[in-house]
Design an enzyme around this catalytic site. Sequence first.
Site, mmCIF file in Angstrom:
data_model
loop_
_atom_site.group_PDB
_atom_site.id
_atom_site.type_symbol
_atom_site.label_atom_id
_atom_site.label_comp_id
_atom_site.label_asym_id
_atom_site.label_seq_id
_atom_site.Cartn_x
_atom_site.Cartn_y
_atom_site.Cartn_z
ATOM 1 C CB THR A 33 -3.882 -1.708 7.121
ATOM 2 O OG1 THR A 33 -4.772 -0.558 6.973
ATOM 3 C CG2 THR A 33 -3.964 -2.476 5.588
ATOM 4 N N GLY A 34 -4.570 -5.008 7.179
ATOM 5 C CA GLY A 34 -4.086 -6.321 7.371
ATOM 6 C C GLY A 34 -4.988 -7.490 7.567
ATOM 7 C CG ASP A 92 4.442 -7.036 9.355
ATOM 8 O OD1 ASP A 92 3.650 -7.762 8.974
ATOM 9 O OD2 ASP A 92 4.448 -5.890 9.201
ATOM 10 N N GLY A 103 3.997 -2.745 8.395
ATOM 11 C CA GLY A 103 3.963 -2.237 7.169
ATOM 12 C C GLY A 103 4.347 -3.524 6.024
ATOM 13 N N GLY A 105 1.913 -4.984 4.819
ATOM 14 C CA GLY A 105 0.693 -4.631 4.145
ATOM 15 C C GLY A 105 0.939 -3.116 3.455
ATOM 16 C CD GLU A 111 -0.729 -0.088 9.134
ATOM 17 O OE1 GLU A 111 -1.513 -1.045 9.224
ATOM 18 O OE2 GLU A 111 0.552 -0.497 9.384
ATOM 19 C CE LYS A 129 2.114 -11.889 11.856
ATOM 20 N NZ LYS A 129 0.934 -11.108 11.727
HETATM 21 C C1 5RP Z 1 -0.194 -3.278 7.383
HETATM 22 C C2 5RP Z 1 0.658 -3.972 8.777
HETATM 23 C C3 5RP Z 1 -0.177 -5.176 9.201
HETATM 24 O O1 5RP Z 1 -0.652 -4.766 10.457
HETATM 25 C C4 5RP Z 1 0.990 -6.082 9.268
HETATM 26 O O2 5RP Z 1 1.308 -6.461 8.027
HETATM 27 C C5 5RP Z 1 0.144 -7.661 9.827
HETATM 28 O O3 5RP Z 1 -0.619 -7.901 8.971
HETATM 29 P P1 5RP Z 1 -1.469 -9.455 9.048
HETATM 30 O O4 5RP Z 1 -2.365 -9.119 10.123
HETATM 31 O O5 5RP Z 1 -2.003 -9.820 7.608
HETATM 32 O O6 5RP Z 1 -0.237 -10.388 9.488
HETATM 33 O O7 5RP Z 1 1.426 -3.309 9.236
HETATM 34 O O8 5RP Z 1 0.830 -2.351 7.015
#
Ligand code: 5RP
Length: 246
Positions: A33-34, A92, A103, A105, A111, A129
């Site tokens: 997700t994200g 993140d 998390g 997102g 996940e 990151k």
């Molecule tokens: C969602 C997550 C995402 O994988 C994480 O926040 C990274 O998001 P993005 O790819 O938009 O930077 O853990 O729960």
Amino acid sequence: MTENLSPIDTAKYVAAKRASEMVEDGMKVGLGTGSTAAWLVKCLGERVANEGLRIVGVPTSSRTAELAREVGIRVVTLDEARWLDMTIDGADEFDPQLNLIKGGGGAHLQEKIVAMASDKLVVITDASKRVDTLGAFPLPLEVIGFGWQATKVLVEEMLIGLSTPGHSSMLRMNGDAPFVTDEGNHILDLQLKSIENPRQLSMVLNQIPGVVENGLFIDICDTVVIGHGDGAVKVLNLSDQQTRPE
Ligand code: 5RP
């Protein structure tokens, strides 16, 4: 699909594209997700449409499920799939041992369940990151709604007891209302600044009544695919690094 992308979106796209090429015909794949994982879902959708790639996808959120169906990926539940060949997801933060904070997102509960039910977790990310020590990014903690304020007090007292550099937490909001996860829970974001012992912290947090799951992924990630704004990609494999303690 990639015209006029900003450097950050180029980085996310090239990481997702490289990871999508790791998926083989017949695989059962966890879909993260994200924003980076959304690129992955789109890349896999292209392979399904153009190459006839046959996969089933287990999404880690309602958002990802919707996108996966839109791009033509066959979506099943984790219970239907039972076990997965691979999960590909964003993060993140990641450290040199490939431990993660996830998390941002709000989907880290599903996940983590999906990643743990997979032979392999591949993380796709841009270079921003990467950290030496986890914890600058606020650590998401999924808590049930019942008595969440008491849970917050217990969490903060526990953090003070552990002498973490930061110990405050904030209820995540969605506009004027508390954010609600796919499982109907809330999220506390813990401002820790730096996490000296993520393994210990993860275990202790999950002992507190009302806590459902924290966003630390310890010893779960096998590979990190890092995209860069100029289109370059670097792949870090834990087996090459041999950085985890025995
Ligand atoms: C969602 C997550 C995402 O994988 C994480 O926040 C990274 O998001 P993005 O790819 O938009 O930077 O853990 O729960």
